[in-house]
Write a protein that holds these residues in place. Structure first.
Motif: not given
Length: 149
Positions: A1-10, A29-36
């Protein structure tokens, strides 16, 4: 699982648990930052990506720089959060085997969320994050496939 996926799952889990709005906004916002830098597509098939600007002290500002081929636009965190609040108000939940899951609201297009500056970009981000659904998603998939050719 990528960090991006983990943030969105959380984020999804926090929505299901109906945590406080400040925490939900922080997770979004953490998701927005992760998907830059990730390639997104609008419903009309336009490819874009974004970066979040930095302040002089190095912290992130609340401004997203949307990059298109020849032009750039800015989008504010407040516009993203306004759309998020509207989507949350429509969010439903479904129960499967005793566990609650998100049932994201379905929208025909960006304007159906509301008249929010930059909503076509926010709409695409929210689709990617699994916060909304659309029966128009095949248009985005077609645009992605054409870029691969």
């Amino acid at each position: 699982m990528s960090a991006n996926t983990a943030v969105i799952e959380e984020l999804h889990q926090a929505i299901v648990e109906q945590r406080n709005m400040e925490e939900l906004e922080g997770l979004l916002w953490a998701g927005v930052l992760a998907y830059q830098g990730k390639a997104f597509y609008t419903l009309s098939g336009l490819e874009f990506s974004y970066t979040v600007k930095h302040k002089k002290n190095g912290d992130y500002s609340g401004e997203l720089l949307i990059s298109r081929k020849e032009t750039s636009k800015t989008l504010t965190r407040s516009s993203v959060m306004l759309a998020f609040h509207k989507v949350l108000a429509e969010m439903k939940f479904k129960e499967i085997n005793g566990a609650a899951y998100l049932l994201p609201p379905e929208y025909r297009g960006p304007k159906s969320i509301g008249q929010i500056f930059g909503i076509s970009y926010i709409f695409s981000m929210f689709l990617e994050f699994g916060l909304i659904r659309t029966n128009e998603k095949d248009k985005i998939e077609k645009a992605k496939a054409e870029k691969v050719r």
